[in-house]
Design an enzyme around this catalytic site. Structure first.
Site, PDB file in Angstrom:
ATOM      1  N   GLU A 216     -24.000  -5.926   9.553  1.00 57.13           N
ATOM      2  CA  GLU A 216     -23.120  -7.095   9.430  1.00 57.13           C
ATOM      3  C   GLU A 216     -23.637  -8.275  10.249  1.00 57.13           C
ATOM      4  OE1 GLU A 216     -20.838  -7.786   7.408  1.00 57.13           O
ATOM      5  OE2 GLU A 216     -20.687  -5.823   6.472  1.00 57.13           O
TER       6      GLU A 216
ATOM      7  N   ASP B  57     -15.988 -13.482   4.199  1.00 53.77           N
ATOM      8  CA  ASP B  57     -17.251 -14.194   4.391  1.00 53.77           C
ATOM      9  C   ASP B  57     -17.330 -15.314   3.347  1.00 53.77           C
ATOM     10  OD1 ASP B  57     -17.766 -12.920   2.014  1.00 53.77           O
ATOM     11  OD2 ASP B  57     -19.693 -12.068   2.621  1.00 53.77           O
TER      12      ASP B  57
ATOM     13  N   TYR C 231     -14.607 -12.441  10.926  1.00 58.66           N
ATOM     14  CA  TYR C 231     -15.138 -11.778   9.742  1.00 58.66           C
ATOM     15  C   TYR C 231     -15.808 -10.449  10.111  1.00 58.66           C
ATOM     16  CZ  TYR C 231     -18.564 -10.087   6.611  1.00 58.66           C
ATOM     17  OH  TYR C 231     -19.310  -9.215   5.877  1.00 58.66           O
TER      18      TYR C 231
END
Ligand code: SF4
Length: 371
Positions: free
Chosen positions: A46, A147, A129
């Site tokens: 991520e 996102d 996020y």
């Protein structure tokens, strides 16, 4: 998520979840971080995926895991090794924050990433996020994760020109299911990346088509309205590649704070008004080599790099000297390296391209590279 108001009736929410998860089951790309929901791996992927394309991330992710297979390995690593493994991915504060966070997790959480989005957000480099993505994908928590792709999908489904973050969050939170929340969030991202793309939304094969207001109104190409980008200034830099008679080359370390902090580079200086790139390169080479006699400047390459807020063009000139004079100003840490060592040095992407041009023996001054 319980207690969140949804813009859709409950029956539609159930159908949307089913349709989105079915899409994911049928169409998800087999990406390496999807093979296992191990929290450390999800976290690394991520962070790498922020502002970086999937195709770019995959080889970096695989090399990173070979180098730092778990949180302990990362926490134990030297900062230079972490930066070297990140070199070329850009936005280097991400690597520094990962490293700091790994050490914090070991000190404060017994080496295990915390499970809630709120606790995750307390770690360095962890925004809303990323925390939502890790909490849902790695720990099965029904947290939204918005996102850029999800923002676009939701703005179109709701047909909103400039969606407020709170409205998007409320919608995403209402949709994310208690069962398979991580898959659902990844499905929305996947949908944005592969179907509801910025320029060519493929509505005819979209699982959300039935509920999409922009599609019904024919406004999908205008949603969301593009954010107006500020003009990006361009700076020219004279860069010096100084080489000794034995072939060692000079690299300098950037300051510990600011742009590309702590990375190594061929020293350079922004052009002063009226100054040529060649003169700027000579100026910086002279400053770092003091008494050495610099030969003539040989143009090697011009390399461009676009940062988010500025663009730089490095006009590289090579200078051959007899031997290093060895007394660079103490404020600038420098090293004289064998050329082969450049391949593993923690350098930003544009500097790696300069190194490649040098190692290839490139002398074409018109060489251009974007990183
Ligand atoms: S129907 Fe079209 S605009 Fe709406 S979410 Fe799907 S691809 Fe995007």
């Amino acid at each position: 998520v319980a207690g969140v108001t949804s813009p859709f009736p409950a029956s539609a929410v159930r159908s949307i979840r089913r349709a989105v998860l079915a899409f994911y089951d049928a169409r998800r790309r087999p990406l390496p971080w999807r093979a296992s929901p191990d929290p450390y791996r999800v976290w690394i992927s991520e962070i790498m995926l922020q502002q970086t394309r999937v195709e770019t991330v995959v080889p970096y992710y695989e090399r990173w895991l070979a180098r730092f297979p778990d949180l302990d390995a990362l926490a134990d690593a030297e900062p230079d090794a972490v930066l070297a493994a990140w070199a070329g991915l850009g936005y280097y504060s991400r690597a520094r924050n990962l490293h700091r966070a790994a050490r914090l997790v070991r000190e404060r959480h017994g080496g295990r990433l915390p499970e809630t989005a709120a606790a995750l957000q307390a770690l360095p480099g962890m925004g809303e996020y990323t925390a939502g993505a890790i909490a849902s994908i790695a720990f099965g928590r029904a947290e939204p994760a918005i996102d850029g792709n999800v923002r676009r999908v939701l703005a179109r489904v709701l047909d909103i020109e400039a969606p407020a973050p709170a409205a998007l969050r409320a919608t995403a939170a209402a949709l994310v299911p208690a069962r398979r929340p991580g898959d659902f969030n990844q499905a929305l991202m996947e949908l944005g990346a592969t179907v509801c793309t910025p320029r060519r939304p493929a509505c005819h094969r979209c699982p959300l088509a039935r509920w999409c207001a922009a599609r019904a109104n024919g406004t999908q190409h205008e949603r969301p309205a593009p954010r107006r980008a500020a003009p990006v200034p361009t700076f020219a830099v004279g860069t010096a590649l100084v080489r000794t008679r034995e072939g060692r080359v000079l690299v300098a370390r950037r300051p510990e704070h600011g742009l590309l902090a702590g990375l190594w580079e061929f020293p350079g200086a922004e052009l002063r008004p009226g100054e040529t790139a060649r003169a700027a390169a000579r100026r910086v080479a002279r400053r770092l080599t003091r008494r050495a006699r610099l030969g003539r400047a040989i143009p090697l390459a011009s390399v461009e790099h676009a940062f988010s807020h500025r663009r730089e063009t490095y006009h590289v000139h090579r200078f051959d000297i007899d031997a290093p004079a060895g007394d660079a100003p103490p404020a600038t840490p420098v090293r004289w390296l064998e050329p082969a060592a450049l391949r593993t040095l923690a350098m930003p992407a544009a500097q790696r391209r300069i190194a490649a041009a040098f190692l290839d023996g490139g002398t074409d001054p018109s060489r251009r590279a974007r990183a």
